[in-house]
Design an enzyme around this catalytic site. Structure first.
Site, PDB file in Angstrom:
ATOM      1  N   ASN A   9      35.588  -2.435 -36.722  1.00 23.34           N
ATOM      2  CA  ASN A   9      36.734  -3.338 -36.569  1.00 23.34           C
ATOM      3  C   ASN A   9      36.213  -4.667 -36.012  1.00 23.34           C
ATOM      4  O   ASN A   9      35.878  -4.747 -34.836  1.00 23.34           O
ATOM      5  CB  ASN A   9      37.749  -2.686 -35.608  1.00 23.34           C
ATOM      6  CG  ASN A   9      38.912  -3.605 -35.285  1.00 23.34           C
ATOM      7  OD1 ASN A   9      39.090  -4.653 -35.911  1.00 23.34           O
ATOM      8  ND2 ASN A   9      39.707  -3.226 -34.295  1.00 23.34           N
ATOM      9  N   LYS A  11      37.780  -7.433 -35.622  1.00 21.01           N
ATOM     10  CA  LYS A  11      38.801  -8.211 -34.895  1.00 21.01           C
ATOM     11  C   LYS A  11      38.753  -9.678 -35.348  1.00 21.01           C
ATOM     12  O   LYS A  11      38.573  -9.930 -36.530  1.00 21.01           O
ATOM     13  CB  LYS A  11      38.607  -8.034 -33.386  1.00 21.01           C
ATOM     14  CG  LYS A  11      38.479  -6.551 -33.006  1.00 21.01           C
ATOM     15  CD  LYS A  11      38.553  -6.278 -31.550  1.00 21.01           C
ATOM     16  CE  LYS A  11      38.411  -4.777 -31.316  1.00 21.01           C
ATOM     17  NZ  LYS A  11      38.598  -4.377 -29.955  1.00 21.01           N
ATOM     18  N   HIS A  91      46.795  -0.653 -33.723  1.00 18.05           N
ATOM     19  CA  HIS A  91      45.698  -0.874 -32.771  1.00 18.05           C
ATOM     20  C   HIS A  91      46.296  -1.308 -31.429  1.00 18.05           C
ATOM     21  O   HIS A  91      47.311  -2.004 -31.397  1.00 18.05           O
ATOM     22  CB  HIS A  91      44.747  -1.949 -33.306  1.00 18.05           C
ATOM     23  CG  HIS A  91      43.508  -2.061 -32.475  1.00 18.05           C
ATOM     24  ND1 HIS A  91      43.471  -2.784 -31.315  1.00 18.05           N
ATOM     25  CD2 HIS A  91      42.278  -1.513 -32.619  1.00 18.05           C
ATOM     26  CE1 HIS A  91      42.263  -2.675 -30.778  1.00 18.05           C
ATOM     27  NE2 HIS A  91      41.516  -1.916 -31.553  1.00 18.05           N
ATOM     28  N   GLU A  93      45.539  -3.537 -29.422  1.00 17.27           N
ATOM     29  CA  GLU A  93      45.721  -4.994 -29.259  1.00 17.27           C
ATOM     30  C   GLU A  93      46.981  -5.464 -29.971  1.00 17.27           C
ATOM     31  O   GLU A  93      47.664  -6.377 -29.508  1.00 17.27           O
ATOM     32  CB  GLU A  93      44.461  -5.730 -29.758  1.00 17.27           C
ATOM     33  CG  GLU A  93      43.337  -5.607 -28.739  1.00 17.27           C
ATOM     34  CD  GLU A  93      41.939  -5.544 -29.321  1.00 17.27           C
ATOM     35  OE1 GLU A  93      41.741  -5.947 -30.481  1.00 17.27           O
ATOM     36  OE2 GLU A  93      41.032  -5.073 -28.597  1.00 17.27           O
ATOM     37  N   GLU A 162      41.944   6.063 -29.408  1.00 18.14           N
ATOM     38  CA  GLU A 162      41.300   4.937 -28.730  1.00 18.14           C
ATOM     39  C   GLU A 162      41.948   4.741 -27.356  1.00 18.14           C
ATOM     40  O   GLU A 162      42.949   4.012 -27.242  1.00 18.14           O
ATOM     41  CB  GLU A 162      41.470   3.661 -29.548  1.00 18.14           C
ATOM     42  CG  GLU A 162      40.809   3.699 -30.910  1.00 18.14           C
ATOM     43  CD  GLU A 162      40.356   2.313 -31.351  1.00 18.14           C
ATOM     44  OE1 GLU A 162      39.181   2.150 -31.623  1.00 18.14           O
ATOM     45  OE2 GLU A 162      41.193   1.394 -31.384  1.00 18.14           O
ATOM     46  N   GLY A 168      36.472  -2.257 -25.373  1.00 15.62           N
ATOM     47  CA  GLY A 168      35.812  -3.505 -24.963  1.00 15.62           C
ATOM     48  C   GLY A 168      35.408  -3.536 -23.503  1.00 15.62           C
ATOM     49  O   GLY A 168      35.090  -4.599 -22.970  1.00 15.62           O
ATOM     50  N   SER A 208      34.363   1.446 -26.860  1.00 13.98           N
ATOM     51  CA  SER A 208      33.005   1.239 -26.342  1.00 13.98           C
ATOM     52  C   SER A 208      31.965   2.185 -26.950  1.00 13.98           C
ATOM     53  O   SER A 208      31.065   2.665 -26.263  1.00 13.98           O
ATOM     54  CB  SER A 208      32.990   1.335 -24.813  1.00 13.98           C
ATOM     55  OG  SER A 208      33.740   0.264 -24.259  1.00 13.98           O
TER      56      SER A 208
HETATM   57  P1  PGA Z   1      35.193  -1.590 -28.784  1.00 13.93           P
HETATM   58  O1  PGA Z   1      36.532  -1.711 -29.640  1.00 13.93           O
HETATM   59  O2  PGA Z   1      34.230  -0.741 -29.568  1.00 13.93           O
HETATM   60  O3  PGA Z   1      34.700  -3.008 -28.624  1.00 13.93           O
HETATM   61  O4  PGA Z   1      35.539  -0.957 -27.491  1.00 13.93           O
HETATM   62  C1  PGA Z   1      37.034  -0.611 -30.347  1.00 13.93           C
HETATM   63  C2  PGA Z   1      38.323  -0.986 -31.029  1.00 13.93           C
HETATM   64  O5  PGA Z   1      39.072  -1.836 -30.513  1.00 13.93           O
HETATM   65  O6  PGA Z   1      38.633  -0.436 -32.097  1.00 13.93           O
END
Ligand code: PGA
Length: 250
Positions: A9, A11, A91, A93, A162, A168, A208
């Site tokens: 992803n 983003k 997601h 976000e 997730e 992140g 992560s």
């Molecule tokens: P990340 O993000 O690997 O940077 O933690 C995962 C995601 O948001 O799908």
């Protein structure tokens, strides 16, 4: 056997060095699907660059109507035109920054299940919810609302667990915690769709994931792949994640 997914992803970022991703993807076992999710505006460009490789492309979001007065939204028809085989829905976000709720995500999911695109539905608890030991309650509710009323094409659904506190942050769930939640999710899927179908739905872990922790996470029975954010932005790094999953798959 369930399909294994290694999904990146991106983003609101672009990735320059996609050659290592293309190369390793052409060498992996057939049960593994590698997918990248670039921003909408670059789907067409990456779709052309990835032509001839086994890397699939997906969109990071989609709206539930086909067309109309929905300023700023994108229909499944548009992403389909760009060769998208997958779309991420719900997601964290989108949920937290853009206030998408489970009802809206459910409408999107139902729309997408009526097309040839496969949805990756994201679920997961926030940090305070975990500290109150409410993670199962939260995820159960998300699944119930998002998946309620779905009548067909269940097998096209992919789930990504997730935990929001892991996204992140560099703080991934332990393999034990991930397995516990994944098997809980599978149990919920079996209540909703029956045992046989629940055993066929792939459940990915996200939060992560790196080339260092992916091996231990993927070793767990109910972890059928990974959804990777930050570590998918460097071609070499993401390629190492794909390679590790490939080597771990018996
Ligand atoms: P990340 O993000 O690997 O940077 O933690 C995962 C995601 O948001 O799908």
């Amino acid at each position: 056997m369930r399909k294994v997914y290694v999904a990146g992803n991106w983003k609101m970022n672009l990735v320059d060095d996609i050659e290592p991703i293309k190369k390793i993807s052409n060498e992996v076992k057939n049960d593994i699907e590698v997918i990248v999710f670039p921003p909408f505006t670059h789907l067409s460009a990456y779709s052309s660059t990835l032509k001839g490789s086994k890397v699939k492309i997906g969109a990071q979001n989609v709206f539930y109507e086909d067309k109309g007065a929905y300023t700023g939204e994108i229909s499944y028809k548009f992403i389909e035109e760009f060769g998208c085989d997958y779309v991420i829905l719900g997601h964290s976000e989108r949920r937290n920054l853009f206030k998408e709720d489970d009802q809206m995500i459910s409408l999107k999911l139902k729309k997408i299940l009526s097309t040839n695109i496969k949805p990756i539905l994201c679920v997961g608890e926030k940090e305070d919810e975990r500290s109150l030991n409410k993670q199962k309650f939260v995820v159960e509710n998300q699944l119930k609302i998002c998946l309620g009323g779905i009548e067909n094409n269940f097998k096209n659904i992919i789930i990504a667990y997730e935990p929001v506190w892991a996204i992140g942050t560099g703080k991934n769930a332990t393999p034990f915690d991930a397995q516990e939640m994944h098997s809980f999710i599978r149990e919920q899927l079996s209540f909703l769709f029956g045992k046989n179908i629940s055993c066929e739905i792939s459940i990915l872990y996200g939060g992560s994931v790196t080339d260092e922790n992916v091996k231990d996470l993927f070793r767990e029975d109910d972890v059928d792949g990974v959804l990777v954010g930050g570590a998918s932005l460097k071609g070499e790094k993401f390629a190492r994640i794909i390679e590790t999953v490939n080597k771990s798959l018996i």
